[in-house]
Design a protein around this motif. Structure first.
Motif, PDB file in Angstrom:
ATOM      1  N   MET A  10      20.063   4.251  30.138  1.00  0.00           N
ATOM      2  CA  MET A  10      19.134   3.639  29.185  1.00  0.00           C
ATOM      3  C   MET A  10      18.036   4.641  28.835  1.00  0.00           C
ATOM      4  N   PHE A  11      17.714   4.725  27.589  1.00  0.00           N
ATOM      5  CA  PHE A  11      16.667   5.626  27.118  1.00  0.00           C
ATOM      6  C   PHE A  11      15.336   4.890  27.047  1.00  0.00           C
ATOM      7  N   LYS A  12      14.271   5.658  27.171  1.00  0.00           N
ATOM      8  CA  LYS A  12      12.929   5.100  26.984  1.00  0.00           C
ATOM      9  C   LYS A  12      12.007   6.207  26.493  1.00  0.00           C
ATOM     10  N   LEU A  13      10.870   5.794  25.945  1.00  0.00           N
ATOM     11  CA  LEU A  13       9.833   6.722  25.510  1.00  0.00           C
ATOM     12  C   LEU A  13       8.697   6.659  26.510  1.00  0.00           C
ATOM     13  N   ILE A  14       8.188   7.828  26.901  1.00  0.00           N
ATOM     14  CA  ILE A  14       7.094   7.896  27.864  1.00  0.00           C
ATOM     15  C   ILE A  14       5.892   8.544  27.183  1.00  0.00           C
ATOM     16  N   THR A  64       6.332  11.988  10.738  1.00  0.00           N
ATOM     17  CA  THR A  64       6.796  11.921  12.122  1.00  0.00           C
ATOM     18  C   THR A  64       7.368  13.291  12.490  1.00  0.00           C
ATOM     19  N   PHE A  65       7.043  13.779  13.691  1.00  0.00           N
ATOM     20  CA  PHE A  65       7.453  15.108  14.116  1.00  0.00           C
ATOM     21  C   PHE A  65       8.286  15.015  15.392  1.00  0.00           C
ATOM     22  N   VAL A  66       9.315  15.841  15.491  1.00  0.00           N
ATOM     23  CA  VAL A  66      10.127  15.940  16.697  1.00  0.00           C
ATOM     24  C   VAL A  66      10.136  17.397  17.140  1.00  0.00           C
ATOM     25  N   ASN A  67       9.637  17.633  18.344  1.00  0.00           N
ATOM     26  CA  ASN A  67       9.554  19.001  18.883  1.00  0.00           C
ATOM     27  C   ASN A  67       8.803  19.939  17.938  1.00  0.00           C
ATOM     28  N   GLY A  68       7.763  19.398  17.283  1.00  0.00           N
ATOM     29  CA  GLY A  68       6.907  20.204  16.414  1.00  0.00           C
ATOM     30  C   GLY A  68       7.346  20.326  14.985  1.00  0.00           C
ATOM     31  N   THR A 102      18.850  12.363  15.549  1.00  0.00           N
ATOM     32  CA  THR A 102      19.431  11.822  16.771  1.00  0.00           C
ATOM     33  C   THR A 102      18.633  12.337  17.965  1.00  0.00           C
ATOM     34  N   LEU A 103      18.079  11.393  18.737  1.00  0.00           N
ATOM     35  CA  LEU A 103      17.222  11.759  19.858  1.00  0.00           C
ATOM     36  C   LEU A 103      18.041  12.193  21.067  1.00  0.00           C
ATOM     37  N   ARG A 104      17.480  13.145  21.809  1.00  0.00           N
ATOM     38  CA  ARG A 104      18.069  13.595  23.062  1.00  0.00           C
ATOM     39  C   ARG A 104      16.996  13.568  24.134  1.00  0.00           C
ATOM     40  N   SER A 105      17.437  13.416  25.370  1.00  0.00           N
ATOM     41  CA  SER A 105      16.481  13.400  26.468  1.00  0.00           C
ATOM     42  C   SER A 105      15.682  14.697  26.478  1.00  0.00           C
ATOM     43  N   GLY A 106      14.355  14.559  26.578  1.00  0.00           N
ATOM     44  CA  GLY A 106      13.471  15.723  26.562  1.00  0.00           C
ATOM     45  C   GLY A 106      12.808  15.961  25.225  1.00  0.00           C
ATOM     46  N   ASP A 107      13.313  15.350  24.143  1.00  0.00           N
ATOM     47  CA  ASP A 107      12.658  15.490  22.846  1.00  0.00           C
ATOM     48  C   ASP A 107      11.242  14.917  22.922  1.00  0.00           C
ATOM     49  N   VAL A 108      10.318  15.550  22.217  1.00  0.00           N
ATOM     50  CA  VAL A 108       8.937  15.063  22.141  1.00  0.00           C
ATOM     51  C   VAL A 108       8.676  14.588  20.720  1.00  0.00           C
ATOM     52  N   VAL A 109       8.375  13.312  20.589  1.00  0.00           N
ATOM     53  CA  VAL A 109       8.118  12.700  19.287  1.00  0.00           C
ATOM     54  C   VAL A 109       6.611  12.625  19.083  1.00  0.00           C
ATOM     55  N   GLN A 110       6.127  13.230  17.983  1.00  0.00           N
ATOM     56  CA  GLN A 110       4.696  13.241  17.666  1.00  0.00           C
ATOM     57  C   GLN A 110       4.460  12.260  16.525  1.00  0.00           C
ATOM     58  N   ILE A 111       3.673  11.215  16.797  1.00  0.00           N
ATOM     59  CA  ILE A 111       3.329  10.213  15.789  1.00  0.00           C
ATOM     60  C   ILE A 111       1.816  10.117  15.755  1.00  0.00           C
ATOM     61  N   GLY A 133      -1.636  11.189  16.491  1.00  0.00           N
ATOM     62  CA  GLY A 133      -2.102  12.028  17.588  1.00  0.00           C
ATOM     63  C   GLY A 133      -1.445  11.684  18.909  1.00  0.00           C
ATOM     64  N   SER A 134      -0.388  10.878  18.883  1.00  0.00           N
ATOM     65  CA  SER A 134       0.276  10.421  20.106  1.00  0.00           C
ATOM     66  C   SER A 134       1.600  11.151  20.302  1.00  0.00           C
ATOM     67  N   SER A 135       1.867  11.549  21.549  1.00  0.00           N
ATOM     68  CA  SER A 135       3.128  12.206  21.900  1.00  0.00           C
ATOM     69  C   SER A 135       3.941  11.285  22.789  1.00  0.00           C
ATOM     70  N   LEU A 136       5.215  11.105  22.450  1.00  0.00           N
ATOM     71  CA  LEU A 136       6.125  10.265  23.228  1.00  0.00           C
ATOM     72  C   LEU A 136       7.344  11.104  23.595  1.00  0.00           C
ATOM     73  N   THR A 137       7.632  11.196  24.889  1.00  0.00           N
ATOM     74  CA  THR A 137       8.760  11.996  25.368  1.00  0.00           C
ATOM     75  C   THR A 137       9.970  11.104  25.597  1.00  0.00           C
ATOM     76  N   VAL A 138      11.122  11.519  25.064  1.00  0.00           N
ATOM     77  CA  VAL A 138      12.368  10.771  25.258  1.00  0.00           C
ATOM     78  C   VAL A 138      12.893  11.055  26.659  1.00  0.00           C
ATOM     79  N   HIS A 139      13.226   9.985  27.396  1.00  0.00           N
ATOM     80  CA  HIS A 139      13.705  10.130  28.766  1.00  0.00           C
ATOM     81  C   HIS A 139      14.899   9.217  28.991  1.00  0.00           C
ATOM     82  N   ALA A 140      15.928   9.728  29.653  1.00  0.00           N
ATOM     83  CA  ALA A 140      17.109   8.940  29.988  1.00  0.00           C
ATOM     84  C   ALA A 140      17.054   8.554  31.452  1.00  0.00           C
ATOM     85  N   GLU A 141      17.422   7.301  31.746  1.00  0.00           N
ATOM     86  CA  GLU A 141      17.433   6.836  33.126  1.00  0.00           C
ATOM     87  C   GLU A 141      18.347   7.737  33.952  1.00  0.00           C
ATOM     88  N   GLY A 142      17.910   8.013  35.193  1.00  0.00           N
ATOM     89  CA  GLY A 142      18.713   8.857  36.062  1.00  0.00           C
ATOM     90  C   GLY A 142      18.278  10.299  36.044  1.00  0.00           C
TER      91      GLY A 142
END
Length: 223
Positions: free
Chosen positions: A1-5, A61-65, A73-82, A84-93
């Motif tokens: 499962m993916f989530k944004l941190i 919207t920015f992804v990895n700058g 298509t998002l991958r684990s470790g991508d950083v989404v900039q919206i 002034g907020s940064s959200l990192t894509v993370h996969a469970e496990g």
């Protein structure tokens, strides 16, 4: 499962078919960020993939700058900039990687270099990101009032981005004022006593409606 941190550690699971991100009426609310549009972006589940889509936001919207120009298509470790907020894509496990402001200093290796994990990059606000609303409400009002007295009503609407509305008002105003001039010439100017107040009333009404319109768009004109 993916989530944004988020940078403060807040986690947002991406469990729905569509997860919206914005400042109002969204699944992920970024309430304190003025650079975020009311409905800024969304994450869609397409099979096993998660696709990030910008919803025509004001600041993008920015992804990895890099600014998003098409669905990504998002991958684990991508950083989404919206905003002034940064959200990192993370996969469970997988071990979560925190986004740090500065990479830690690295000691000189005492053994032959081995593969290592690079520290997460720092993503400052991307170029082109506007911290303040890009349009000025007072300019829109001035452009509606001053030219409006000279039969150019609708200029303020065009500046505010309502081009169709502004052009309709502009053309309609010019046509009616041409008719008023013809009637005024035929009546030795007597009808101007009635048409001039009508013109002022039209300017006042259009300006009031324009003001109300801009108040409903804090993303473009501020609160």
């Amino acid at each position: 499962m993916f989530k944004l941190i988020a940078q403060d550690g807040t986690e947002y699971p991406l469990t729905h078919p569509v997860t919206t991100i914005g400042r109002e009426g969204s699944d992920i609310l970024l309430l304190q960020d003025d650079g975020v549009s009311r409905r800024h972006a969304k994450v869609e589940r397409q099979g096993d993939a998660l696709v990030l889509v910008d919803l025509d936001s004001t600041n993008g919207t920015f992804v990895n700058g890099a600014r998003l120009q098409a669905p990504h298509t998002l991958r684990s470790g991508d950083v989404v900039q919206i905003g002034g907020s940064s959200l990192t894509v993370h996969a469970e496990g997988e071990k979560a990687t925190r986004v740090m402001r500065e990479p830690p200093p690295m000691a000189a290796p005492t053994t032959p270099p081995q593969a290592h994990v690079q520290p997460a990059p720092v993503y400052a606000a991307p170029a082109g990101y506007a911290a303040r609303p890009p349009k000025d409400r007072s300019i829109a009002i001035i452009l509606e009032i001053l030219p409006g007295f000279f039969t150019l009503l609708g200029i303020g609407w065009i500046y505010a981005g309502q081009i169709t509305t502004g052009v309709i008002i502009l053309v309609t105003g010019i046509v009616f004022n041409c008719i008023f001039v013809i009637i005024g010439a035929a009546t030795a100017g007597i009808t101007f006593c009635f048409t001039v107040p009508l013109q002022w009333a039209a300017v006042g009404l259009s300006t009031y409606l324009l003001y109300q319109h801009t108040k409903k768009q804090p993303d473009l004109f501020g609160p």
